[in-house]
Scaffold this motif. Structure first.
Motif, short mmCIF file in Angstrom:
data_model
loop_
_atom_site.label_atom_id
_atom_site.label_comp_id
_atom_site.label_asym_id
_atom_site.label_seq_id
_atom_site.Cartn_x
_atom_site.Cartn_y
_atom_site.Cartn_z
N ASP A 33 0.79 -1.24 0.00
CA ASP A 33 0.00 0.00 0.00
C ASP A 33 0.83 1.29 0.00
O ASP A 33 0.37 2.32 0.53
CB ASP A 33 -0.97 0.07 1.21
CG ASP A 33 -2.02 -1.02 1.22
OD1 ASP A 33 -2.06 -1.81 0.26
OD2 ASP A 33 -2.80 -1.07 2.18
N GLY A 35 1.70 4.36 -1.75
CA GLY A 35 1.36 5.24 -2.87
C GLY A 35 2.59 6.02 -3.34
O GLY A 35 3.39 6.47 -2.51
N SER A 70 -6.08 -3.82 -8.27
CA SER A 70 -5.46 -3.06 -7.17
C SER A 70 -5.87 -3.57 -5.78
O SER A 70 -6.59 -2.90 -5.05
CB SER A 70 -5.84 -1.59 -7.32
OG SER A 70 -5.21 -0.83 -6.32
N GLN A 343 0.29 -2.21 -4.78
CA GLN A 343 -0.54 -1.24 -5.52
C GLN A 343 -0.33 0.13 -4.91
O GLN A 343 0.39 0.27 -3.93
CB GLN A 343 -2.04 -1.53 -5.55
CG GLN A 343 -2.68 -2.53 -4.65
CD GLN A 343 -2.67 -2.33 -3.17
OE1 GLN A 343 -2.70 -3.33 -2.49
NE2 GLN A 343 -2.64 -1.12 -2.63
N PHE A 345 -2.19 3.87 -3.41
CA PHE A 345 -3.05 4.13 -2.25
C PHE A 345 -3.55 5.56 -2.31
O PHE A 345 -2.88 6.43 -2.88
CB PHE A 345 -2.24 3.92 -0.96
CG PHE A 345 -3.04 3.39 0.20
CD1 PHE A 345 -3.55 2.11 0.16
CD2 PHE A 345 -3.26 4.16 1.33
CE1 PHE A 345 -4.29 1.60 1.24
CE2 PHE A 345 -3.99 3.67 2.41
CZ PHE A 345 -4.50 2.37 2.36
N TYR A 346 -4.73 5.80 -1.73
CA TYR A 346 -5.24 7.18 -1.66
C TYR A 346 -4.76 7.84 -0.39
O TYR A 346 -4.88 7.27 0.70
CB TYR A 346 -6.78 7.19 -1.71
CG TYR A 346 -7.26 6.69 -3.05
CD1 TYR A 346 -7.33 7.54 -4.14
CD2 TYR A 346 -7.56 5.33 -3.22
CE1 TYR A 346 -7.71 7.07 -5.40
CE2 TYR A 346 -7.95 4.86 -4.47
CZ TYR A 346 -8.02 5.72 -5.54
OH TYR A 346 -8.37 5.26 -6.77
N ASP A 354 -7.31 3.70 1.37
CA ASP A 354 -7.47 2.42 0.66
C ASP A 354 -7.18 2.55 -0.85
O ASP A 354 -6.46 3.46 -1.25
CB ASP A 354 -8.82 1.76 0.94
CG ASP A 354 -8.68 0.23 0.97
OD1 ASP A 354 -8.04 -0.29 1.90
OD2 ASP A 354 -9.19 -0.45 0.06
N LYS A 355 -7.61 1.55 -1.61
CA LYS A 355 -7.15 1.39 -3.00
C LYS A 355 -8.30 0.88 -3.87
O LYS A 355 -9.32 1.50 -3.94
CB LYS A 355 -5.96 0.41 -3.03
CG LYS A 355 -6.22 -0.91 -2.31
CD LYS A 355 -5.57 -0.99 -0.98
CE LYS A 355 -5.82 -2.33 -0.30
NZ LYS A 355 -5.17 -2.42 0.98
N ARG A 356 -8.14 -0.20 -4.64
CA ARG A 356 -9.20 -0.93 -5.36
C ARG A 356 -9.66 -0.29 -6.66
O ARG A 356 -9.86 -0.99 -7.65
CB ARG A 356 -10.41 -1.18 -4.44
CG ARG A 356 -10.05 -2.04 -3.24
CD ARG A 356 -11.09 -1.94 -2.12
NE ARG A 356 -10.56 -2.46 -0.87
CZ ARG A 356 -10.82 -3.66 -0.39
NH1 ARG A 356 -11.59 -4.48 -1.04
NH2 ARG A 356 -10.27 -4.05 0.75
N GLU A 361 -4.52 7.02 -8.52
CA GLU A 361 -3.74 6.86 -7.28
C GLU A 361 -3.59 5.41 -6.86
O GLU A 361 -2.58 5.05 -6.24
CB GLU A 361 -4.37 7.68 -6.15
CG GLU A 361 -4.26 9.19 -6.32
CD GLU A 361 -5.32 9.77 -7.23
OE1 GLU A 361 -6.16 9.00 -7.74
OE2 GLU A 361 -5.30 11.00 -7.45
N SER A 362 -4.58 4.57 -7.16
CA SER A 362 -4.44 3.16 -6.75
C SER A 362 -4.13 2.23 -7.91
O SER A 362 -3.65 1.11 -7.69
CB SER A 362 -5.69 2.69 -6.00
OG SER A 362 -6.86 2.97 -6.69
N THR A 365 1.42 2.20 -9.44
CA THR A 365 2.22 1.74 -8.31
C THR A 365 3.66 2.20 -8.55
O THR A 365 4.10 2.29 -9.69
CB THR A 365 2.11 0.21 -8.15
OG1 THR A 365 2.50 -0.17 -6.84
CG2 THR A 365 2.93 -0.55 -9.18
#
Ligand code: SGN
Ligand code: CA
Length: 509
Positions: A33, A35, A70, A343, A345-346, A354-356, A361-362, A365
């Protein structure tokens, strides 16, 4: 005739004297995670990471590096197999990795490499293809973590990032010096709930971080974004995430009680004292001037980033230690050192942690490499690369044939400083973990160097289109804008082509 002979001799001498790439070693460092916004080599405005930057400064820095899905475990499965999630079967964190598959560590092992993985694993099945493995169970613990060393579970006192680095150096010391090696160093940090090493407690004290310009995003025109549950303002927990205990008074939430239990049972008395000293004083300051509304929103962002960045300082310091070891032991000149994250991350963008999502941003990488002497590339690399490219790159570098069903491409031409005329011009992405924590809807999409098309599906059916040149923060969904009809048509065609190329099953949409 005489000239030809002389030329022949000269060529022979040149080729004998030419340094051939002996099978280089590989040290693959991956955080959880991290970023790119929190690495100074990527222009961070909030922290400084000199040891990570060194990798990029002395080697190469990928400016357009992405993941294919992600989220943690799927990202790790893509790394090992060189395949998209539907092809390696690891669609989300709930899956168990099919460890009978072909992976790059297995192929390197067959080619004479000594292989090891140390740190976070998260694939549920035991590692295969490694001569040595010592992994954190599940997500692992920051403090005094348990490890599973080749099947044996034991607890190690100390802080995860430092311990993982100690173990990596120890393994390097003890390995077979006659074999090339491949070592995967997988950190737990900076994963939620961002627990720093007690020696980093004084860092970023009282810092007011810049607030991302879309922190108070209203998600207009982006339904899936409006439905997520990963908002710093709404979804971050005061105790578990921000370490402010007692906001719920006597009715402390289960999460607060669980976290308190973890601290009391896992930390040593000395760690607990340092912990309480730090967070009691933060808590007192919070209650003395209890912020509300927008001030609370900003307070939460600052509190979150403070601990997130503290955990990264430990990664930076320990990566420096590992680099120093590689240099002083004479290994660095023939070792590929990779620094990346599973990945992005925000860090408050769109109001999130989190990410996804397939937003930048997510989806992006960080990726930097310190190259073995033989490879001459230096500086920025701008081609589109993806985490499915690691496996073929490592195999290619070791002189191992790349299996034909691998979906990534070898990055070796880029490492050699070449400018390939036919590089991929678009990336395929697919996220599957829904319904689940954070409520990010399933989606897939395509990204070119300028545009992005996303389809959110399952209990929603929404398309989004972004012009990344005009709208870097992805705030304006152009899907209904007639001016972009042609662009949309092209992207849909590109997406279909990629889904065919990667053999994505028809029902996965
Ligand atoms: C945990 C976290 C989530 C996080 C997932 C996945 N919740 O469940 O915030 O998205 O891990 O992260 S927590 O309350 O347990 O911290 S991943 O890196 O493993 O994919
Ligand atoms: Ca992760």
């Amino acid at each position: 005739m005489r000239n030809t002979l002389l030329l022949g001799i000269a060529l022979m001498l040149w080729s004998c004297g030419r340094q051939e790439p002996v099978q280089p070693n590989i040290v693959f460092i991956m955080t959880d995670d991290h970023g790119y916004q929190a690495i100074s080599a990527y222009g961070s405005e909030i922290n400084s990471t000199p040891n990570l930057d060194r990798i990029g400064d002395e080697g190469i820095i990928f400016r357009n590096s992405f993941v294919c899905n992600s989220i943690c475990a799927p990202s790790r499965a893509a790394l090992l197999t060189g395949k998209h999630s539907h092809a390696n079967g690891h669609l989300d964190n709930r899956h168990r990795f099919d460890s009978s598959q072909v992976t790059f560590p297995k192929l390197l092992q067959q080619a004479g490499y000594e292989t090891a993985v140390i740190g976070k694993w998260h694939l549920k099945s035991d590692p295969t293809g490694f001569d040595y493995w010592n992994i954190l169970p599940g997500q692992g613990s920051y403090y005094n973590p348990d490890f599973i060393e080749m099947g044996r579970t034991y607890r190690v006192p100390g802080y995860a990032t430092t311990i993982i680095t100690d173990m990596a150096i120890d393994w390097l010391e003890k390995r077979d010096p006659d074999k090339p090696f491949c070592l995967l160093v997988h950190h737990k940090a900076p994963h939620r709930n961002w627990l720093p090493d007690t020696i980093d407690f004084d860092l970023f004290d009282g810092t007011k971080f810049p607030v991302p310009e879309n922190y108070f995003d209203n998600y207009e025109g982006r339904e899936a974004a409006s439905l997520q549950e990963m908002s710093v303002i709404k979804d971050m927990r005061m105790a578990f995430d921000l370490k402010i205990f007692g906001t719920d008074g006597d009715s402390a939430t289960q999460s607060e009680k669980d976290f308190m239990w973890y601290l009391n049972h896992r930390l040593s008395p000395e760690q607990l004292r340092a912990w309480k000293r730090e967070y009691d004083s933060i808590g007192r300051a919070f209650f003395a001037n209890r912020p509300e509304g927008d001030s609370l929103a900003i307070y939460k962002l600052n509190r979150y980033l403070t601990d997130y960045l503290r955990t990264i300082q430990s990664v930076d310091r320990n990566t420096g230690r590992l680099m120093d070891y590689l240099e002083s032991s004479g290994l660095l000149h023939n070792t590929l050192v990779v620094y990346t994250s599973d990945q992005g991350f925000y860090l408050g963008e769109h109001g999130w942690f989190d990410k996804r999502f397939m937003y930048e941003e997510s989806f992006r990488t960080p990726l930097m490499m310190h190259l073995p002497d033989f490879y001459k590339a230096h500086g920025d690399i701008s081609q589109l690369v993806q985490n499915i490219d690691f496996a073929p790159t490592f195999l290619d570098m070791a002189g191992v044939k790349i299996p034909s069903d691998i979906q990534g491409v070898s990055l070796l031409p880029l490492l050699e400083g070449k400018k390939p005329v036919k590089w991929r011009n678009a990336l395929y992405y697919h996220y599957y973990e829904y319904p689940a924590e954070h409520a990010v809807r399933r989606h897939y999409g395509v990204r070119t160097d300028r545009y992005k098309l996303i389809h959110f599906y399952n209990d929603i059916d929404k398309w989004e289109l972004y012009d990344l040149q005009a709208d870097v923060h992805e705030m304006h969904n152009l899907i209904d804008d007639p001016a972009y009809d042609k662009v949309e048509k092209k992207l849909r065609k590109k997406l279909d082509d990629l889904r065919k190329l990667y053999k994505v099953p028809e029902d996965l949409n």
